[in-house]
Design a protein around this motif. Structure first.
Motif, PDB file in Angstrom:
ATOM      1  N   ASP A  16       0.827  -1.204   0.000  1.00  9.38           N
ATOM      2  CA  ASP A  16       0.000   0.000   0.000  1.00  9.38           C
ATOM      3  C   ASP A  16       0.863   1.256   0.000  1.00  9.38           C
ATOM      4  O   ASP A  16       0.576   2.232  -0.700  1.00  9.38           O
ATOM      5  N   GLN A  17       1.949   1.244   0.776  1.00 13.10           N
ATOM      6  CA  GLN A  17       2.772   2.437   0.920  1.00 13.10           C
ATOM      7  C   GLN A  17       3.692   2.679  -0.277  1.00 13.10           C
ATOM      8  O   GLN A  17       3.888   3.813  -0.692  1.00 13.10           O
ATOM      9  N   GLU A  44       6.851   5.678   7.191  1.00 12.73           N
ATOM     10  CA  GLU A  44       5.400   5.532   7.058  1.00 12.73           C
ATOM     11  C   GLU A  44       4.979   4.067   7.209  1.00 12.73           C
ATOM     12  O   GLU A  44       3.962   3.766   7.838  1.00 12.73           O
ATOM     13  N   GLU A  48       2.431   2.694  10.072  1.00 13.44           N
ATOM     14  CA  GLU A  48       1.248   1.863   9.791  1.00 13.44           C
ATOM     15  C   GLU A  48       1.315   0.556  10.597  1.00 13.44           C
ATOM     16  O   GLU A  48       0.297   0.075  11.082  1.00 13.44           O
TER      17      GLU A  48
ATOM     18  N   TYR B 221       5.877  14.431  11.982  1.00  9.16           N
ATOM     19  CA  TYR B 221       5.249  13.727  10.861  1.00  9.16           C
ATOM     20  C   TYR B 221       4.162  12.783  11.378  1.00  9.16           C
ATOM     21  O   TYR B 221       3.041  12.753  10.877  1.00  9.16           O
ATOM     22  N   HIS B 226      -1.559  11.518  12.135  1.00  2.70           N
ATOM     23  CA  HIS B 226      -2.580  10.927  13.007  1.00  2.70           C
ATOM     24  C   HIS B 226      -3.600  11.959  13.482  1.00  2.70           C
ATOM     25  O   HIS B 226      -4.797  11.730  13.431  1.00  2.70           O
ATOM     26  N   GLN B 261      -0.643  11.659   2.790  1.00  7.07           N
ATOM     27  CA  GLN B 261      -0.921  10.647   3.801  1.00  7.07           C
ATOM     28  C   GLN B 261      -2.242  10.939   4.522  1.00  7.07           C
ATOM     29  O   GLN B 261      -3.007  10.020   4.812  1.00  7.07           O
ATOM     30  N   LYS B 264      -5.093   9.989   2.310  1.00  6.32           N
ATOM     31  CA  LYS B 264      -5.243   8.541   2.318  1.00  6.32           C
ATOM     32  C   LYS B 264      -5.975   8.073   3.586  1.00  6.32           C
ATOM     33  O   LYS B 264      -6.889   7.256   3.522  1.00  6.32           O
ATOM     34  N   ARG B 265      -5.564   8.612   4.710  1.00  9.07           N
ATOM     35  CA  ARG B 265      -6.173   8.196   5.976  1.00  9.07           C
ATOM     36  C   ARG B 265      -7.638   8.609   6.069  1.00  9.07           C
ATOM     37  O   ARG B 265      -8.435   7.966   6.748  1.00  9.07           O
TER      38      ARG B 265
END
Lengths: 82, 325
Positions: A16-17, A44, A48, B221, B226, B261, B264-265
């Motif tokens: 996925d990454q 990343e 995850e 990051y 988050h 990111q 995506k989340r």
């Protein structure tokens, strides 16, 4: 959780990454060299994995291959059970 | 839902631009390294303009665009972490220069979330004291950067932008919901501009202190990827049935990889996330309004659309404002 289960979850996160084909991500795959991942990609992936398994990975030192990652997760999960 | 609306938006950035390759003269870095890890291609850097100079330009543009008189303003807020002085406030200098005699003026520091925190403060003020306000995010971060430190210097830029706000019921525009959070336990993860205690009474004036940006990149990051999605989800939940789909997300422009990111989340298409980090770098409190002003001017953001504005950074802080523009 078995090693195979950990591997398939780790594999899915890496696929996925990095956008690599699933077949290219095996236990012996070197994440940095074989997958052309930079430090942020690896970070990343670790992010995850931390979320997925609810563990903490303080440093990526010593983590080169997918197998290293799987072993690390396995150890952390075992420690939490103790 | 309140009758607060953004009337006008405008930006002002230094004319001088510095592309990635130029940074080679000061540190060991490369265009390829910076581009792949941050998405940044260039940044605007002041060759002498101060934060109050940039903010004054924004203020003048805003008044001209709206056809408002300076005397119409009830308050001026400048969100900044790089003011000209500790006192006077940047907002006071702007107030004096444009002659907004009726307006009270003060600075607000919530670092890269400053503009979002400012929107909430302005909303509250508009409900209790007057109905015309000006909110500007402005930074000259280049004075807080160690231009030989490649881990931070490549990230930041200078600029200012702002909005005029009024409290008036409208068919199309409103502030729908806010979420603000501060994580003070992580305050040491991102610091700049330490003010040492070095008076004649100080017992130790030799203690090491860092004037320039210091950042735990990994921690920030992780925080951003988050906490920003969490903040956006909380704000959208508060807005509830008021929101029928988001037209665009305008996030603090720190790093393209962080924005990707977060998209995506949140399981949202990337093209809903407007970006200009390639051209401006991270301008802290100025980044959200610079992008907002740019998108409105380009006709991308139109009246009646639902927009999510979200900032994150030093504090550590995070903030989200959902608006109907």
């Amino acid at each position: 959780m078995t090693n195979d289960e950990i591997f398939s979850k780790v594999q899915a996160i890496i696929v996925d990454q990095t956008g690599e084909d699933k077949e290219k991500v095996t236990l012996t795959t070197n994440i940095k060299q074989d997958l052309d991942a930079d430090s942020l990609d690896i970070f990343e992936v670790i992010n995850e994995i931390e979320d997925e398994f609810d563990i903490k990975i303080e440093t990526e030192e010593g983590i080169e291959t997918v197998s290293d990652l799987v072993t690390f997760v396995e150890k952390q999960l075992a420690q939490e059970k103790e | 839902m309140t009758g607060i609306q953004i009337v006008q938006s405008a930006s002002a950035v230094p004319a001088h631009t510095v592309v990635n390759d130029e940074l080679n003269a000061y540190m060991d870095t490369s265009d390829d390294w910076i581009t792949t890890r941050t998405g940044i291609k260039q940044r605007h850097v002041s060759t002498g303009q101060t934060t109050s100079d940039l903010c004054t330009s924004v203020a003048q543009k805003l008044l001209q665009q709206a056809g408002w008189q300076a005397a119409d303003l009830d308050f001026i807020i400048v969100a900044t972490m790089s003011p000209d002085y500790l006192t006077p406030a940047t907002a006071a200098i702007v107030q004096g220069r444009i002659g907004a005699k009726k307006a009270f003026a003060f600075d607000l520091n919530a670092a890269c979330s400053g503009f979002i925190y400012g929107l909430k403060v302005a909303e509250g003020l508009l409900q209790v004291s007057g109905n015309r306000g000006m909110l500007i995010g402005g930074e000259v971060l280049s004075k807080l950067v160690d231009w030989h430190e490649r881990s931070t210097a490549v990230l930041f830029g200078d600029g200012a932008a702002g909005v005029l706000l009024k409290n008036e019921p409208s068919q199309t525009s409103a502030f729908l919901a806010t979420d603000l959070q501060t994580f003070g336990e992580l305050s040491d993860r991102l610091t700049a501009g330490y003010q040492p205690v070095n008076s004649v009474f100080a017992t130790d004036t030799t203690a090491a202190h860092q004037k320039y940006f210091e950042m735990d990149g990994r921690a920030v990051y992780k925080f951003a990827t988050h906490e920003v999605p969490a903040s956006i989800q909380r704000a959208l939940q508060k807005a509830g049935p008021l929101v029928h789909g988001i037209d665009y997300f305008i996030l603090h422009q720190a790093n393209q990889r962080i924005i990707d990111q977060i998209a995506k989340r949140l399981d949202q298409p990337k093209d809903k996330f407007l970006t200009n980090v390639a051209d401006f770098g991270n301008t802290s409190a100025a980044s959200v309004p610079i992008l907002l002003a740019e998108a409105i001017q380009a006709g991308v953001i139109k009246r009646g659309q639902t927009i999510v504005l979200s900032g994150f950074g030093g504090g550590l802080t995070v903030g989200t404002q959902v608006i109907k523009y």
